[in-house]
Design a protein around this motif. Structure first.
Motif, PDB file in Angstrom:
ATOM      1  N   GLY A  43      42.656  48.069  36.072  1.00 44.88           N
ATOM      2  CA  GLY A  43      42.951  47.670  36.670  1.00 44.88           C
ATOM      3  C   GLY A  43      44.438  47.421  37.897  1.00 44.88           C
ATOM      4  N   ARG A 109      35.835  45.902  38.290  1.00 42.00           N
ATOM      5  CA  ARG A 109      35.800  44.648  39.354  1.00 42.00           C
ATOM      6  C   ARG A 109      35.242  43.112  37.958  1.00 42.00           C
ATOM      7  NH1 ARG A 109      33.293  48.586  42.827  1.00 42.00           N
ATOM      8  NH2 ARG A 109      31.892  47.947  42.157  1.00 42.00           N
ATOM      9  N   ILE A 112      38.253  42.141  36.398  1.00 39.77           N
ATOM     10  CA  ILE A 112      39.436  41.542  38.001  1.00 39.77           C
ATOM     11  C   ILE A 112      39.337  39.837  37.837  1.00 39.77           C
ATOM     12  CG2 ILE A 112      40.474  41.631  40.388  1.00 39.77           C
ATOM     13  CD1 ILE A 112      40.509  44.740  39.646  1.00 39.77           C
ATOM     14  N   GLY A 113      37.225  39.961  38.268  1.00 35.59           N
ATOM     15  CA  GLY A 113      36.953  37.954  38.849  1.00 35.59           C
ATOM     16  C   GLY A 113      37.959  37.381  37.376  1.00 35.59           C
ATOM     17  N   VAL A 115      40.098  38.322  35.241  1.00 35.00           N
ATOM     18  CA  VAL A 115      41.347  37.711  34.893  1.00 35.00           C
ATOM     19  C   VAL A 115      41.971  36.992  35.412  1.00 35.00           C
ATOM     20  CG1 VAL A 115      43.713  39.187  34.713  1.00 35.00           C
ATOM     21  CG2 VAL A 115      41.788  39.729  33.203  1.00 35.00           C
ATOM     22  N   GLN A 116      41.707  36.999  37.408  1.00 39.22           N
ATOM     23  CA  GLN A 116      41.597  36.022  38.415  1.00 39.22           C
ATOM     24  C   GLN A 116      41.708  34.268  37.945  1.00 39.22           C
ATOM     25  OE1 GLN A 116      43.408  36.564  41.392  1.00 39.22           O
ATOM     26  NE2 GLN A 116      44.115  38.700  40.768  1.00 39.22           N
ATOM     27  N   GLY A 117      40.465  34.206  37.536  1.00 44.88           N
ATOM     28  CA  GLY A 117      40.234  33.070  36.496  1.00 44.88           C
ATOM     29  C   GLY A 117      41.750  32.182  35.642  1.00 44.88           C
ATOM     30  N   LEU A 119      44.229  33.220  35.885  1.00 44.50           N
ATOM     31  CA  LEU A 119      45.645  33.781  36.450  1.00 44.50           C
ATOM     32  C   LEU A 119      45.736  31.933  37.349  1.00 44.50           C
ATOM     33  CD1 LEU A 119      48.493  34.945  37.468  1.00 44.50           C
ATOM     34  CD2 LEU A 119      47.080  36.316  39.474  1.00 44.50           C
ATOM     35  N   ASP A 120      44.674  31.709  38.059  1.00 45.90           N
ATOM     36  CA  ASP A 120      44.553  30.219  38.424  1.00 45.90           C
ATOM     37  C   ASP A 120      44.516  29.661  37.373  1.00 45.90           C
ATOM     38  OD1 ASP A 120      43.310  31.438  41.297  1.00 45.90           O
ATOM     39  OD2 ASP A 120      41.527  31.453  40.771  1.00 45.90           O
ATOM     40  N   GLN A 129      48.185  29.594  42.855  1.00 49.09           N
ATOM     41  CA  GLN A 129      47.690  31.320  43.243  1.00 49.09           C
ATOM     42  C   GLN A 129      48.648  30.930  44.784  1.00 49.09           C
ATOM     43  OE1 GLN A 129      46.283  34.868  42.506  1.00 49.09           O
ATOM     44  NE2 GLN A 129      44.663  33.441  41.417  1.00 49.09           N
ATOM     45  N   ASP A 130      48.494  30.321  45.543  1.00 48.38           N
ATOM     46  CA  ASP A 130      48.871  30.453  46.854  1.00 48.38           C
ATOM     47  C   ASP A 130      49.879  29.900  47.758  1.00 48.38           C
ATOM     48  OD1 ASP A 130      47.420  32.512  47.732  1.00 48.38           O
ATOM     49  OD2 ASP A 130      45.599  31.137  48.098  1.00 48.38           O
ATOM     50  N   THR A 138      56.378  34.484  42.033  1.00 47.58           N
ATOM     51  CA  THR A 138      56.447  35.536  42.132  1.00 47.58           C
ATOM     52  C   THR A 138      57.682  36.954  42.180  1.00 47.58           C
ATOM     53  OG1 THR A 138      54.279  35.366  42.410  1.00 47.58           O
ATOM     54  CG2 THR A 138      54.372  38.046  42.479  1.00 47.58           C
TER      55      THR A 138
END
Length: 160
Positions: A43, A109, A112-113, A115-117, A119-120, A129-130, A138
């Protein structure tokens, strides 16, 4: 907050969160035949390459916080798996530059998808996240990472 964490120190909580994260990532990337450490290397390499960099093993070690010898070992294993190419740095024949292979790009790729899940899921209690809370969290983590830690300083000895 559970009763076990109510009186916990910040150090203990950081350790527990990092262990929870490592175990979750390990489990999530296992179907891609990766470990958490391999994912961290891939990553990071992916992100650095997107920024136009072709890092040496040493630069990647500095970026990830992993020991250079461990990065070398991981890079060799990932090279054997066909995910990473290792080539001599033309400016420093002692250094090895790393790049993702085509298969490495594909696997990274996908990882990352996944791991992003995760992180969500982890940041959902902070609003996602936002959210402002997650962005502040962060920033605070980055502040802690930027703070030098030397176990041999006078402060450390006083706190013992």
């Amino acid at each position: 907050m559970s009763s076990a964490t109510e009186s916990a120190t910040a150090g203990f909580l950081v350790w527990r969160l990092s262990m929870k994260w490592r175990v979750a990532v390990d489990r999530a990337v296992t179907p891609l035949v990766l470990t958490h450490a391999q994912y961290a290397l891939l990553g990071s390499l992916y992100g650095m390459a997107r920024s136009g960099l072709r890092p040496s093993q040493r630069q990647l070690a500095d970026h990830t916080g992993l020991e250079p010898l461990y990065v070398s070992k991981l890079a060799r294993a990932l090279e054997t798996s066909g995910l990473v190419a290792r080539t001599r740095d033309p400016d420093d024949p002692r250094a090895m530059q790393l790049s993702l292979t085509e298969e490495g790009h594909d696997v990274t790729r996908r990882a990352i998808g996944v791991v992003q899940g995760l992180l969500d899921q982890m940041l959902e209690p902070l609003g996602g996240q936002d959210s402002p809370r997650a962005r502040q969290f962060t920033r605070e983590l980055a502040t802690l990472l930027d703070a030098p830690l030397d176990p041999h300083t006078e402060n450390s000895e006083e706190q013992s």
